[in-house]
Design an enzyme around this catalytic site. Sequence first.
Site, short mmCIF file in Angstrom:
data_model
loop_
_atom_site.label_atom_id
_atom_site.label_comp_id
_atom_site.label_asym_id
_atom_site.label_seq_id
_atom_site.Cartn_x
_atom_site.Cartn_y
_atom_site.Cartn_z
N GLY A 44 41.98 37.40 51.54
CA GLY A 44 42.41 37.97 50.27
C GLY A 44 41.74 39.31 50.04
N GLN A 49 38.48 46.50 45.43
CA GLN A 49 37.69 46.50 46.66
C GLN A 49 37.99 47.69 47.56
OE1 GLN A 49 38.66 42.14 47.56
NE2 GLN A 49 36.56 42.35 48.29
N CYS A 97 33.07 37.21 50.68
CA CYS A 97 33.77 38.34 50.08
C CYS A 97 33.52 39.58 50.94
CB CYS A 97 33.24 38.56 48.67
SG CYS A 97 34.06 39.89 47.78
N LEU A 98 34.58 40.33 51.25
CA LEU A 98 34.41 41.57 52.04
C LEU A 98 33.43 42.52 51.37
CD1 LEU A 98 38.12 42.26 53.05
CD2 LEU A 98 36.24 41.92 54.65
N HIS A 139 39.46 33.54 43.18
CA HIS A 139 38.47 34.51 43.65
C HIS A 139 39.00 35.94 43.49
CE1 HIS A 139 35.32 35.92 46.69
NE2 HIS A 139 36.15 36.95 46.62
N GLU A 140 40.23 36.16 43.93
CA GLU A 140 40.80 37.52 43.85
C GLU A 140 41.06 37.92 42.40
OE1 GLU A 140 40.51 39.23 46.41
OE2 GLU A 140 40.18 37.55 47.76
N HIS A 143 38.14 39.37 40.74
CA HIS A 143 37.90 40.79 41.04
C HIS A 143 38.58 41.69 40.01
CE1 HIS A 143 35.66 40.95 44.76
NE2 HIS A 143 36.46 40.09 45.36
#
Length: 183
Positions: A44, A49, A97-98, A139-140, A143
Amino acid sequence: MIHPIVLYRSSILRRVSKEISEDYKDLDMLISDMFDTMKLEGVGLAAPQIGLSIRIFVIDTSPLEEDDPALKDFKKVFINPTIIEETGKPWLFNEGCLSIPGVREDISRPQKIRIQYYDENFRFFDEHYDGVKARIMQHEYDHLQGILFTDRLQPLKKRMLKGKLMAISKGKVPTNYKVRIEK
Ligand code: ZN
């Protein structure tokens, strides 16, 4: 085009993102860039991000298909999403997470969600999800609200991660992809 990933502590990751309209410039290109960037190492990716404070995230659960065949070919775009409700027993799932490389933690969230959103063609959807799919969306979605998964850790766990997070916020972390810090 693959974009560099904005790292933990960048202020853009803490902002509530803004909705976009149908005529958002080069939306198709942005979506394809987001999928390309996500493929680096994720299932994702949310626009903040890659440095854009707008309400859009993409997911592709295919890398998890070994765990669950239902996750094969589940690739979607969410524009201007709203999680209307979260229900069901909270369960633990190991999240990463990236934007927070090298950190993975078990996070507790409710099992089911109801989410409203527009797809890449600005068609409206009102859907229910559960399990891993719901988890990635939660999660996304966080963000877009300026929330990171580490915010959801118990205080003690959070304290234990302090040094690691500090190093990441200084860019002192090995990654297989390009990163940047935005003041
Ligand atoms: Zn993330």
